[in-house]
Design an enzyme around this catalytic site. Structure first.
Site, mmCIF file in Angstrom:
data_model
loop_
_atom_site.group_PDB
_atom_site.id
_atom_site.type_symbol
_atom_site.label_atom_id
_atom_site.label_comp_id
_atom_site.label_asym_id
_atom_site.label_seq_id
_atom_site.Cartn_x
_atom_site.Cartn_y
_atom_site.Cartn_z
ATOM 1 N N GLU A 103 0.805 -1.216 0.000
ATOM 2 C CA GLU A 103 0.000 0.000 0.000
ATOM 3 C C GLU A 103 0.841 1.271 0.000
ATOM 4 O O GLU A 103 0.423 2.301 -0.506
ATOM 5 C CB GLU A 103 -0.965 0.012 1.180
ATOM 6 C CG GLU A 103 -2.119 -0.991 1.059
ATOM 7 C CD GLU A 103 -1.786 -2.353 1.646
ATOM 8 O OE1 GLU A 103 -0.598 -2.615 1.934
ATOM 9 O OE2 GLU A 103 -2.722 -3.173 1.800
ATOM 10 N N PHE B 239 -11.540 -7.237 13.635
ATOM 11 C CA PHE B 239 -10.452 -7.693 12.766
ATOM 12 C C PHE B 239 -10.110 -6.618 11.740
ATOM 13 O O PHE B 239 -10.979 -6.070 11.087
ATOM 14 C CB PHE B 239 -10.853 -8.993 12.062
ATOM 15 C CG PHE B 239 -9.815 -9.479 11.092
ATOM 16 C CD1 PHE B 239 -8.558 -9.890 11.547
ATOM 17 C CD2 PHE B 239 -10.057 -9.483 9.725
ATOM 18 C CE1 PHE B 239 -7.587 -10.304 10.653
ATOM 19 C CE2 PHE B 239 -9.088 -9.903 8.835
ATOM 20 C CZ PHE B 239 -7.848 -10.309 9.298
#
Lengths: 171, 582
Positions: free
Chosen positions: B52, B114
């Site tokens: 990313e 999560f």
């Protein structure tokens, strides 16, 4: 090597902002990120439709730092207007405090007598305690709290400063 | 009433309405609805990066090379946190960028779900602005507003965090009209009274200098043109920051070269001796000013910047003008001409500049046995400058050598991480630039240490058939760190040796690139020619002199006139005051 610091001034800033989530964190975060001081910060919505909040910030710093604080606040997306009330000149500053005092007998009477002198209101009472509401300049509240220490101060809650320029104009 | 559509659809519709052609991204759980919409459309091209951080740098490269905003799409949690470096980089270098991050569903926010991270909290400090979108009804407007904020005023990164349920829930979307933001209103035109005062100061100056920066490039190509006109009518010399290279052509007669820590002798001395500094879209960065109390002691200073907070931040100026530097320069030229000012006789000033220039501060000791890194950059320039290439860099010595020895003639051709100094910027930025300019020659001038920080992006270039070139100046050291250790810490080379280097040729080949190694000076030209002749991505491992240093250099805590020009002036140990400076 020693770290040097310049002479500091105390300034009161009035900041109007869009009332959106995170706006206070954004402003407080800018102060910590850039190493500026916050002595006091108050915030509340001031419009009927809950759209704009007014924040009063008391900060200290060298004149150059204060100028940067104003500029950094001014460039933030949700900030509408920043006014340096100290730079503007004449303005009023007020603070509200709740002061809890416990005691019986003479202490109780003395507490009430002092409260009258300071034009503090009793907003809660038990057989052995009072909660006073006192409003005014911060120094006045400081003095009131100081006196109450001798009588039986239990705890203090203060709002921080709200401020407004004198005269008929809005900031 | 327009039809209801999912938040993910609204996002893609809005991006299309905004003219977005390319998104750099990486999928994950919290953006699956958006990726599903992307799969079913053909208007926006998605470029799958391998990390990313690279998505953000690629978007920066795309933005810097095209002038359009870069767009990034990443998932929640690690997707967002991996993007932070590139977002901060874009903030420091004022690059327009919009980063869409997925978020866990609204009812899970705050539950340590999560892949949950407090993305708006984390990015508050490294964005121009950010949003958490809580309903699909507001999504369309937020996206349009995000682009408005990212691209206007002082450009910067804007993060839009979209919870997964908002991507799935439906609402109507209509393209909003012109955005009239309640509080965000950047000032574009400068105050004409101040501009007139600036023109009078320029006309009266005997030793003026134009100190230009990245703001001119952000303002658009017209600003670079008007800068040339301003330099022409006033006759003032021009220097530039690292970020502003290309705004004024390096072949222009007023050009002094870059200023600052690794700037030329003439640029820094001219700043020190000037009686008027006109700062145009630059911000008196510490890399430019050197020791502040000795910075330009004789000069009055005019500062043109779109960001009011840049004024008087580090250097007190005599005349601050808030506005877009392109517009302000245009008005300056108009006023100059309207008042019939003629070019003043600046010949005594230019004579002094020529004396400084005669120092030939960019010269370096030649070698017949080793490739001098400066010579490698010069050879690269010789071979490519007629193609008007786009050059990206990593961060370190090679970056400064590229800035010094690769000469730029036009804006948007020089892509480098200036403010944040992010190693690993160059390769993904080259990928972004190549996507925005498919026919351009794009070269990442790299160091062997930096290139390893986003080396996985070799695969991205392969996947999209992008013919980017990487030219590694390999000296087996984190050279700039080693240089500082020589200067400041008596050559105690603490952890600055690049040990266990990969074979970059084989590494490139493993990813489907062509690999070339250049080992001796006589292979330099032919190696570069081979690189240019190959119609695909090439990685060149150019072995250069191992302990060459980058000069001129203004050491930490020194002023412009305390420049070090060569190795023999490098002392062993600096005092604590200097050590404490970056």
């Amino acid at each position: 090597m020693h770290i040097k610091e310049g002479l500091k001034e105390r300034h009161t800033l009035s900041v109007t902002v869009t009332n959106e989530p995170g706006v206070l964190a954004r402003i407080a975060g800018m102060f910590t990120a850039r190493g500026y001081n916050i002595e006091s910060l108050t915030v509340a919505d001031i419009t009927e439709d809950d759209s704009i909040s007014r924040i009063t910030i008391v900060t200290t710093g060298t004149p150059a730092v204060i100028e940067q604080v104003v500029a950094q606040l001014d460039r933030m997306v949700p900030v509408h207007k920043v006014t340096d009330l100290t730079l503007l000149g004449d303005h009023v500053e007020r603070e509200l405090a709740l002061v809890k005092v416990s005691g019986t007998g003479d202490h109780r009477i003395e507490a009430l007598r002092l409260a009258e002198v300071f034009r503090a209101n009793v907003v809660d009472t038990t057989i052995s305690s009072f909660v006073f509401e006192v409003t005014g300049a911060s120094t006045k509240i400081d003095r009131f709290v100081e006196l109450m220490k001798e009588i039986g101060l239990v705890e203090v809650a203060r709002t921080g400063i709200v401020a407004m320029a004198r005269g008929k104009e809005a900031v | 009433m327009p039809k209801e559509q999912s938040g993910a659809n609204i996002l893609v519709e809005a991006l299309c309405d905004l003219g977005v052609e390319v998104i750099f991204g990486y999928p994950g759980g919290a953006v699956l609805p958006i990726y599903d919409v992307l799969f079913q459309q053909k208007r926006i091209r998605h470029i799958l990066v391998r990390h990313e951080q690279a998505a953000t740098h690629a978007a920066e490269g795309y933005a810097r090379a095209t002038g359009k905003p870069g767009v990034v799409l990443v998932t929640s949690g690690p997707g967002a946190t991996n993007a932070i470096t590139g977002i901060t980089d874009a903030l420091m270098d004022s690059i327009p960028m919009v980063v869409i991050t997925g978020q866990v569903a609204t009812h899970l926010i705050g539950s340590d779900a999560f892949q949950e991270a407090d993305t708006v909290g984390i990015t508050r400090h490294c964005t121009k602005h950010n949003y958490l979108v809580k309903s699909p009804e507001t999504l369309g407007n937020v996206i349009h507003e995000a682009f408005h904020i990212a691209t206007t005023g002082r450009p910067g990164p804007v993060v839009v965090d979209i919870p997964k349920d908002v991507q799935v829930a439906t609402a109507p979307y209509t393209k909003p009209g012109t955005i009239n933001h309640a509080s965000y209103k950047p000032q574009v035109k400068g105050d004409i009274k101040l501009i007139e005062a600036a023109v009078e100061m320029l006309a009266a100056a005997e030793r003026p200098i134009l100190y230009t920066g990245g703001g001119i490039i952000n303002s658009g190509p017209a600003a670079s043109q008007i800068l040339r006109e301003l330099a022409r009518v006033t006759g003032a010399p021009v220097t530039s920051t690292l970020m502003g290279l290309g705004a004024y052509p390096a072949s222009g007669e007023a050009w002094l070269g870059m200023l600052g820590m690794h700037g030329t002798y003439e640029a820094n001395w001219a700043m020190n001796q000037a009686d008027l500094i006109v700062c145009l879209g630059a911000r008196f960065d510490d890399r430019v000013t050197g020791r502040l109390d000795a910075f330009a002691p004789k000069a009055k200073k005019i500062h043109v910047d779109i960001d009011r907070s840049s004024m008087n931040k580090t250097v007190r100026v005599d005349l601050p003008i808030v506005g877009d530097v392109g517009h302000v320069m245009e008005d300056m030229v108009k006023v100059w001409k309207a008042r019939q000012h003629t070019k003043a006789d600046l010949s005594p000033w230019w004579q002094r500049i020529e004396e400084w220039r005669a120092k030939k501060s960019l010269s370096y000791p030649p070698s017949t046995t080793e490739i001098m890194p400066q010579a490698a950059v010069q050879a690269l320039w010789n071979a490519t400058h007629k193609k008007n290439p786009i050059i990206t860099t990593e961060v370190g010595q090679h970056q400064m050598w590229a800035a010094q020895h690769f000469h730029f003639e036009s804006p948007n051709k020089w892509l480098t991480s200036g403010g944040l100094g992010t190693m690993g910027y160059g390769l993904p930025a080259a990928i972004g630039a190549q996507l925005g300019n498919p026919n351009a020659l794009v070269i990442d001038i790299a160091g062997e240490a930096s290139i390893q920080m986003n080396i996985q992006e070799l695969a991205t270039a392969t996947q999209y058939r992008l013919p980017v070139k990487i030219f590694i100046l390999n000296n087996e050291y984190m050279g700039m760190v080693r240089q500082w250790q020589e200067l400041t810490y008596s050559s105690r080379y603490s952890e600055s040796y690049s040990d266990a280097l990969p074979d970059f040729v084989k590494l490139g080949e493993a990813y489907g690139w062509k690999g070339i190694r250049i080992e001796t000076p006589d292979q330099l030209e032919s190696g570069i020619a081979e690189m240019l002749a190959y119609d695909g991505p090439v990685i060149v491992d150019c072995l250069v002199a191992k302990v060459a240093n980058c000069f001129p250099m203004i050491p930490s805590g020194a002023s412009h006139v305390e420049m070090i020009l060569a190795d023999d002036q490098v002392s062993g140990e600096l005092d604590d005051e200097a050590k404490a400076l970056v």
